[in-house]
Enzyme design. Structure first.
Site, PDB file in Angstrom:
ATOM      1  N   CYS A   4      -2.639  12.601   1.688  1.00  0.00           N
ATOM      2  CA  CYS A   4      -2.332  11.414   1.237  1.00  0.00           C
ATOM      3  C   CYS A   4      -2.538  10.277   2.349  1.00  0.00           C
ATOM      4  O   CYS A   4      -2.124  10.560   3.189  1.00  0.00           O
ATOM      5  CB  CYS A   4      -1.214  11.284   0.450  1.00  0.00           C
ATOM      6  SG  CYS A   4      -0.425   9.739   0.180  1.00  0.00           S
ATOM      7  N   HIS A  46       6.989  10.424  -0.386  1.00  0.00           N
ATOM      8  CA  HIS A  46       5.450  10.079  -1.460  1.00  0.00           C
ATOM      9  C   HIS A  46       6.158  10.396  -2.877  1.00  0.00           C
ATOM     10  O   HIS A  46       6.744  11.256  -3.245  1.00  0.00           O
ATOM     11  CB  HIS A  46       4.744  11.459  -0.842  1.00  0.00           C
ATOM     12  CG  HIS A  46       3.843  11.591  -1.982  1.00  0.00           C
ATOM     13  ND1 HIS A  46       2.283  10.672  -1.573  1.00  0.00           N
ATOM     14  CD2 HIS A  46       3.838  12.286  -3.212  1.00  0.00           C
ATOM     15  CE1 HIS A  46       1.868  10.821  -2.371  1.00  0.00           C
ATOM     16  NE2 HIS A  46       1.911  11.668  -3.264  1.00  0.00           N
ATOM     17  N   HIS A 100       3.707   1.582  -2.767  1.00  0.00           N
ATOM     18  CA  HIS A 100       3.749   0.287  -1.753  1.00  0.00           C
ATOM     19  C   HIS A 100       3.632  -0.389  -2.917  1.00  0.00           C
ATOM     20  O   HIS A 100       3.345  -0.871  -3.835  1.00  0.00           O
ATOM     21  CB  HIS A 100       2.344   0.427  -1.515  1.00  0.00           C
ATOM     22  CG  HIS A 100       0.230   0.866  -1.597  1.00  0.00           C
ATOM     23  ND1 HIS A 100       0.495   1.912  -2.610  1.00  0.00           N
ATOM     24  CD2 HIS A 100      -0.446  -0.164  -1.732  1.00  0.00           C
ATOM     25  CE1 HIS A 100      -1.111   1.376  -3.057  1.00  0.00           C
ATOM     26  NE2 HIS A 100      -1.071   0.042  -2.927  1.00  0.00           N
ATOM     27  N   HIS A 102       2.613  -4.672  -1.909  1.00  0.00           N
ATOM     28  CA  HIS A 102       2.155  -6.224  -0.651  1.00  0.00           C
ATOM     29  C   HIS A 102       2.361  -7.157  -1.028  1.00  0.00           C
ATOM     30  O   HIS A 102       3.068  -7.807  -1.754  1.00  0.00           O
ATOM     31  CB  HIS A 102       0.456  -6.489  -1.973  1.00  0.00           C
ATOM     32  CG  HIS A 102      -0.673  -5.680  -2.012  1.00  0.00           C
ATOM     33  ND1 HIS A 102      -1.731  -4.895  -1.625  1.00  0.00           N
ATOM     34  CD2 HIS A 102       0.059  -4.460  -3.368  1.00  0.00           C
ATOM     35  CE1 HIS A 102      -1.884  -3.998  -1.827  1.00  0.00           C
ATOM     36  NE2 HIS A 102      -1.175  -3.205  -2.881  1.00  0.00           N
TER      37      HIS A 102
HETATM   38  P1  5GP Z   1      -3.560  -0.276  -4.209  1.00  0.00           P
HETATM   39  O1  5GP Z   1      -5.011  -1.067  -4.768  1.00  0.00           O
HETATM   40  O2  5GP Z   1      -3.554   1.056  -4.234  1.00  0.00           O
HETATM   41  O3  5GP Z   1      -2.722  -1.614  -5.166  1.00  0.00           O
HETATM   42  O4  5GP Z   1      -3.440  -0.760  -2.369  1.00  0.00           O
HETATM   43  C1  5GP Z   1      -4.002  -0.747  -1.773  1.00  0.00           C
HETATM   44  C2  5GP Z   1      -3.906  -1.075  -0.145  1.00  0.00           C
HETATM   45  O5  5GP Z   1      -4.768  -0.085   1.032  1.00  0.00           O
HETATM   46  C3  5GP Z   1      -4.955  -1.852  -0.297  1.00  0.00           C
HETATM   47  O6  5GP Z   1      -5.454  -3.331  -0.320  1.00  0.00           O
HETATM   48  C4  5GP Z   1      -6.276  -1.591   1.004  1.00  0.00           C
HETATM   49  O7  5GP Z   1      -6.907  -2.272   1.954  1.00  0.00           O
HETATM   50  C5  5GP Z   1      -5.314  -0.728   1.787  1.00  0.00           C
HETATM   51  N1  5GP Z   1      -5.388   0.727   2.514  1.00  0.00           N
HETATM   52  C6  5GP Z   1      -6.315   1.736   1.530  1.00  0.00           C
HETATM   53  N2  5GP Z   1      -6.652   2.342   3.196  1.00  0.00           N
HETATM   54  C7  5GP Z   1      -6.162   2.094   4.128  1.00  0.00           C
HETATM   55  C8  5GP Z   1      -6.454   2.010   5.029  1.00  0.00           C
HETATM   56  O8  5GP Z   1      -6.412   3.567   5.351  1.00  0.00           O
HETATM   57  N3  5GP Z   1      -5.452   1.544   6.277  1.00  0.00           N
HETATM   58  C9  5GP Z   1      -4.649   0.018   6.347  1.00  0.00           C
HETATM   59  N4  5GP Z   1      -4.107  -0.399   6.338  1.00  0.00           N
HETATM   60  N5  5GP Z   1      -4.582   0.223   4.133  1.00  0.00           N
HETATM   61  C10 5GP Z   1      -5.692   0.980   3.811  1.00  0.00           C
HETATM   62 ZN    ZN Z   2       1.714   9.872   0.370  1.00  0.00          ZN
END
Ligand code: 5GP
Ligand code: ZN
Length: 114
Positions: A4, A46, A100, A102
């Site tokens: 992960c 997690h 997570h 945002h």
């Molecule tokens: P989701 O699409 O799952 O709601 O959001 C995942 C978020 O994680 C995306 O906004 C993406 O830009 C961010 N993200 C993915 N991999 C990484 C990483 O390795 N580092 C950081 N800082 N953000 C990440």
């Molecule tokens: Zn995890």
């Protein structure tokens, strides 16, 4: 969890720009920001997404929201407004399967979301 990305960020294996951390969560700058302020609040535990939450996580979710509000205040965007988003599963756009939240701010966000 070994594979992960967010567990690796939490344990320091993958670098990230941390903006806040405590015993329960870490907040980092999103790698691909979609707004002038785009912070990810990531519980250390997690948990896959909202479907994976248990009653023992109730306090954790409250702490995430209060940390997000504190960051919004710190950055002076609280009056203009901000959005807290949690995507669960593909139709919502979840791409990392470690829960997570945002924190988005610094521009106007449309409603309904795209
Ligand atoms: P989701 O699409 O799952 O709601 O959001 C995942 C978020 O994680 C995306 O906004 C993406 O830009 C961010 N993200 C993915 N991999 C990484 C990483 O390795 N580092 C950081 N800082 N953000 C990440
Ligand atoms: Zn995890």
């Amino acid at each position: 969890m070994d594979s992960c990305i967010f567990c690796k960020i939490i344990d320091g294996t993958i670098p990230a720009k941390k903006v806040y951390e405590d015993d329960d969560l870490v907040a980092i700058e999103d790698l691909n920001p979609v707004a002038p302020h785009h912070v990810l609040l990531i519980p250390r535990k997690h948990i896959v997404n909202a479907l994976d939450l248990t009653p023992e996580d109730d306090g954790l979710v409250g702490r995430v929201f209060r940390a997000a509000a504190a960051i919004a205040r710190e950055r002076g965007v609280e009056e203009r407004g901000f959005r807290i988003v949690q995507n669960s599963n593909p139709d919502a756009g979840q791409s990392v399967f470690h829960i997570h939240f945002h924190l988005l701010a610094g521009r106007h966000f449309g409603w309904p979301p795209g």
